[in-house]
Scaffold this active site. Structure first.
Site, short mmCIF file in Angstrom:
data_model
loop_
_atom_site.label_atom_id
_atom_site.label_comp_id
_atom_site.label_asym_id
_atom_site.label_seq_id
_atom_site.Cartn_x
_atom_site.Cartn_y
_atom_site.Cartn_z
N ASP A 90 0.91 -1.20 0.17
CA ASP A 90 0.20 -0.02 0.03
C ASP A 90 0.79 1.28 0.07
O ASP A 90 1.78 1.42 0.78
CB ASP A 90 -1.02 -0.08 1.27
N ARG A 130 -9.91 5.92 -14.39
CA ARG A 130 -10.59 5.27 -13.38
C ARG A 130 -9.80 5.01 -12.08
O ARG A 130 -8.83 4.45 -12.40
CB ARG A 130 -11.18 4.29 -14.07
N ASP A 164 -8.88 3.09 -9.45
CA ASP A 164 -8.90 1.76 -8.80
C ASP A 164 -8.96 2.03 -7.15
O ASP A 164 -8.06 2.82 -6.58
CB ASP A 164 -7.77 0.99 -9.13
N GLU A 222 -13.84 3.82 -8.19
CA GLU A 222 -14.56 2.52 -7.66
C GLU A 222 -14.72 2.77 -6.21
O GLU A 222 -13.73 2.82 -5.39
CB GLU A 222 -13.41 1.47 -7.91
#
Length: 540
Positions: A169, A197, A199, A239
């Site tokens: 991460d 986009r 994610d 998302e």
């Protein structure tokens, strides 16, 4: 004036490695997409959403990025990408890319430096701890990873990974990391992309806010402001698999996300399809908050991941599973279904077309995944989410017309047996057949692309008088009323709904209907039928 092109476009999701192989090395590529742009144009597609094309070891379909600024060699070159942008533009199409900002590959140079040298500035690009921290987060893939913390011998600490252990991460609370992400965005925006986009956007926001969503939305505002300073029409599609009341954090007043991927409505579509009753979908739409001016929702049926049903109750989720994934091998992660739409609907062309018409009738921007327009199947022999990631089926030629390489070199095996085999189910076989799924889907999307009021008007579900019939009115430039029968039985609607259709002309149906709107017998819908009506002229 706020530009709203994103609310009146058809988005087509492409996995570049599986779409079309132009150089016959077994992997799809950017030039392959260019060769199929004319086909996409006939579908009414105006926006291409490409899954990751960046430098990657490809342990997670390219979402494990090792170089954000480079085109992965298997897809071609930067010249090929610029050529795709130009050729798409000639057809009035835009291209949006993935922005994977929540994690990198463990082979990324940033992580290489971070684990090697604790005094390196890259150490703070990632999240480290001397011992695992219980912060309420669980592994995204619970059957694969048992913890979100992984010990690293070289670093002498644990690093956090919500996804796979090979995807550490990023520390999005670190301004230096955000500056790196901005450099990535600038790089691709200057090449002409129309948006990104985002994610795992909800996870990224939480990380940026130190675990608090409302404290991390500054990240979206900052990225959106940067993108629009370069391209005022740039969109950010996030998302965000969250409860509907939380969408407000991601939209703000329209200065954050442009489109939110709406998992809430997606889940309730499938509950409605499973029950063959519209109540769950109508309930979901009524609970979903209106998006601010300039923003909106993105709607789809299936994507490249599992059908994650976490927005449903446990009882509702099991109900959908029993209908669409009755066998254990069809399920995944204890929360979802790893099948494509067509097998879930037993390959029924009528029902698939109805599902596409239903999706296209909802307030939001439609997204269709490659192969969905012809009813492609899945390969449950492949692991986890790979079951729904197979090559596009263009023809009955070897390798489904996807590639002329040896089958052993293909990026993924083609589906070559059963009712969804490429020899029987492909673009060529359906191209010129009037009642094929491709022909039906093409007509649905072409009509939807010309209905500005559906993307940008006021939507109101209507009482249909029948539990299986979804009815909705969209008003704006004109008024469009759309009906879908979720059941396999023919139904006749009473005069209550017929009065709503007074003065409207039919613009789309699943086939010819003889009944007139003025008939006292009411309005007929075949099993899995759909009918659209409009007051005003249809733009061509």
């Amino acid at each position: 004036m706020i530009n709203k092109w994103h609310r009146n476009t058809i988005i087509y999701q492409i996995d570049p490695s599986l779409f079309f192989d132009s150089d016959n090395d077994g992997c799809g590529d950017l030039q392959g997409i260019v060769r199929r742009l004319d086909y996409l144009e006939t579908l009414g597609v105006k926006t291409l959403w490409l899954l990751p094309i960046f430098g990657s070891p490809f342990r997670d379909a390219g979402y494990d990025i090792s170089d954000h600024l480079a085109i992965e060699s298997r897809f071609g070159s930067e010249h090929d990408f610029r050529f795709l942008i130009n050729e798409a533009s000639k057809r009035g199409m835009r291209v949006i890319l993935e922005l994977v900002l929540q994690h990198t590959s463990d082979l990324h140079p940033w992580f290489f430096q971070a684990r090697r040298d604790c005094s390196s500035r890259y150490r703070d690009y990632f999240i480290w701890s001397d011992k695992p921290v219980e912060d309420g987060n669980q592994p995204i893939f619970p059957s694969v990873e048992k913890s979100i913390w992984q010990w690293d011998d070289q670093a002498g600490q644990y690093y956090r990974h919500l996804f796979y252990r090979h995807e550490p991460d990023l520390n999005l609370a670190n301004p230096a990391v955000v500056e790196e992400i901005e450099k990535i965005m600038i790089h691709w925006l200057q090449m002409g992309v129309a948006g990104f986009r985002l994610d795992a956007a909800s996870h990224a926001v939480e990380q940026a806010g130190g675990g608090r969503e409302e404290q991390g939305v500054w990240l979206l505002e900052r990225l959106a402001a940067l993108a629009r300073s370069i391209n005022p029409e740039c969109i950010l599609m996030g998302e965000v698999d969250v409860e509907p009341e939380r969408f407000c954090h991601y939209f703000g007043n329209g200065q954050r996300l442009t489109l939110a991927l709406d998992f809430w409505v997606n889940n309730h579509i499938f509950l409605a399809l499973a029950r063959q009753q519209v109540e769950p979908l109508v309930r979901a739409l009524r609970r979903r908050p209106s998006a601010p001016d300039g923003a909106g929702y993105a709607i789809w049926l299936r994507n490249h991941d599992e059908l994650d049903l976490e927005r449903l109750t446990a009882e509702e989720r099991e109900e959908v599973m029993q209908v669409f994934a009755p066998e254990p091998r069809m399920r995944i992660y204890g929360r979802g279904i790893r099948r494509r739409l067509a097998p879930m609907l037993n390959g029924d062309v009528r029902r698939q077309a109805m599902a596409q018409a239903l999706m296209a009738s909802l307030p939001g921007t439609p997204i269709i995944r490659y192969g969905e327009e012809i009813g492609m199947g899945d390969d449950l022999e492949r692991e986890d989410r790979l079951s729904v990631r197979t090559p596009m089926q263009w023809s009955a030629e070897a390798n489904a017309g996807f590639s002329k390489a040896a089958s052993s070199l293909l990026a993924a095996p083609v589906i070559d047996d059963g009712p969804f085999s490429y020899t029987a189910l492909n673009v060529t076989a359906q191209q010129d057949t009037a009642d094929s799924l491709l022909a039906r889907t093409r007509r649905i999307l072409q009509i939807r692309a010309n209905l500005a009021e559906v993307g940008d008007g006021d939507a109101h579900p209507l009482p249909s008088g029948h539990p299986a019939v979804f009815a909705i009115s969209h008003s704006g430039y004109s008024t469009t009323i759309m009906l879908c029968n979720l059941s396999q039985d023919s139904v006749t609607l009473d005069q209550t709904l017929c009065s709503e259709l007074e003065g409207a002309e039919p613009i789309l149906a699943d086939g010819p209907y003889t009944s007139k709107l003025s008939d006292s017998s009411g309005l007929v819908l075949r099993g899995f039928g759909y009918r659209w009506f409009r007051r005003g002229h249809l733009k061509q």
